[in-house]
Scaffold this active site. Structure first.
Site, PDB file in Angstrom:
ATOM      1  N   HIS A   1      -1.797   0.298  -9.512  1.00 58.34           N
ATOM      2  CA  HIS A   1      -2.330  -0.646  -8.517  1.00 58.34           C
ATOM      3  C   HIS A   1      -3.007  -1.830  -9.209  1.00 58.34           C
ATOM      4  CE1 HIS A   1      -3.965  -0.907  -4.127  1.00 58.34           C
ATOM      5  NE2 HIS A   1      -3.684  -2.112  -4.617  1.00 58.34           N
TER       6      HIS A   1
ATOM      7  N   GLU B   1      -4.148   7.611  -4.781  1.00 57.27           N
ATOM      8  CA  GLU B   1      -4.199   6.950  -6.081  1.00 57.27           C
ATOM      9  C   GLU B   1      -5.368   7.497  -6.883  1.00 57.27           C
ATOM     10  OE1 GLU B   1      -2.230   2.646  -4.810  1.00 57.27           O
ATOM     11  OE2 GLU B   1      -4.392   2.785  -5.148  1.00 57.27           O
TER      12      GLU B   1
ATOM     13  N   ARG C   1       0.848  -1.188   0.000  1.00 56.68           N
ATOM     14  CA  ARG C   1       0.000   0.000   0.000  1.00 56.68           C
ATOM     15  C   ARG C   1       0.884   1.238   0.000  1.00 56.68           C
ATOM     16  NH1 ARG C   1      -3.358  -3.074  -1.230  1.00 56.68           N
ATOM     17  NH2 ARG C   1      -5.502  -3.325  -0.445  1.00 56.68           N
TER      18      ARG C   1
END
Length: 341
Positions: A305, A286, A257
């Site tokens: 991601h 993000e 993360r």
């Protein structure tokens, strides 16, 4: 929107083909764009209410919703949302990390939480290796050179660095970290790992060496790959102090993360040559603001991601979500229940 009339939660929806006999599940709007065969997995057991339709018809749908599917951390599970769903039994999360869910708050409403461990470990480990290789061989730069209309010849002295035979330090030897180690063994890498608990069986399987102190791992590794869960203890686990301990030739890879890394400290370390490079599948936030310095650094690779973003993996994740939701509505133990710490 699916019909939201009241349904009998005790109905046997494993065998029924009558949609009216199925309980209702509230799905993140992010799931609208999933392949149709993914959604069919849900439709076998639930009548679907899309979140955007729920917002417009809350009075109709709030009483019948028994399961909430969270995908890409949406919808946001707030106290207001929980209060509006009096018959909610379970929240199922697409992915392992549940840092975006207030487990204590959810528990106070008598709602269970399930996630999707194990099924995404291989795909995420593959992504970690891909980032490591791409950074070491300067793949993005190379592609840009090969495709540039200004390129008339290739520089024979344009080089990257080796991966095989170097030292990989894995921070977090859980399911994903172990899968990374298995792959690194195939590259004949020396494998170090730092974990809250020593994993004797795993380290024997791949020939890894346990570093009780993270400092020892950072100082020895050519590549440092982060594969920990995001918890209050791991926020900014890698900051200026830790980056200063790494080799100036080392590369930092993050597949966990974004909040695990102090991004301001990382930018400074990359700018000053404290470390060689970074390869990040995750950031915070993000996406990053379009002016963020990480976006324009030649020694940084960013991906959006996508560690678990393969067709089979995402489908397996959704199947896990369905299994957990069905178990909760049937009153049986969730295969992958997450409880407050």
């Amino acid at each position: 929107m699916q019909n939201c009339r009241h349904v009998n939660a005790a109905s046997d929806f494993h065998s029924t083909t009558n949609m009216e006999g199925l309980p209702c599940a509230l799905l993140s709007d992010k799931m609208c764009h999933l392949p149709e065969d993914y959604i069919e997995l849900v439709k076998l057991h639930f009548r679907i209410i899309w979140f955007k339709d729920f917002v417009q018809n809350q009075q109709q749908c709030s009483q019948v919703t028994q399961a909430l599917f969270v995908w890409a951390q949406l919808p946001h599970v707030t106290q207001e949302l929980l209060q509006s769903l009096p018959n909610l039994k379970v929240i199922v999360n697409g992915g392992v990390g549940v840092n975006h869910l207030d487990l204590n708050l959810i528990s106070r409403f008598g709602v269970k939480v399930g996630n999707t461990p194990h099924v995404l470990s291989n795909a995420t480990a593959d992504m970690g290796m891909a980032l490591m290789l791409a950074s070491a061989r300067r793949l993005i730069e190379g592609i840009n050179i090969a495709c540039s209309p200004e390129t008339t010849a290739f520089d024979c002295n344009w080089i990257g660095i080796d991966v095989s035979g170097t030292t990989l330090g894995i921070i977090g030897m859980g399911n994903i970290g172990f899968k990374v180690a298995q792959r690194a063994k195939g590259f004949e890498m020396k494998i170090l790992y730092h974990n809250r608990n020593r994993r004797h069986k795993e380290e024997e399987a791949v020939g890894a060496h346990f570093c009780e102190k993270i400092e020892d791992l950072l100082q020895q590794s050519d590549f440092v790959m982060i594969a920990v869960n995001l918890t209050p203890e791991t926020v900014k686990l890698i900051g200026k102090r830790e980056l200063d301990m790494m080799k100036p030739t080392a590369t930092l890879i993050n597949i966990s993360r974004g909040q695990v890394v102090d991004q301001d400290a990382l930018v400074e370390a990359l700018q000053k040559g404290v470390i060689r490079a970074a390869a990040l599948d995750v950031t915070y936030p993000e996406p990053l603001p379009r002016h963020h310095p990480l976006l324009t650094m030649k020694n940084v690779i960013l991906s959006p991601h996508i560690g678990s973003a393969t067709y089979n993996t995402r489908k397996s994740m959704l199947q896990k979500m369905v299994e957990n939701a069905v178990a909760a509505i049937n009153g049986t133990p969730l295969p992958d229940e997450v409880v407050p710490r």
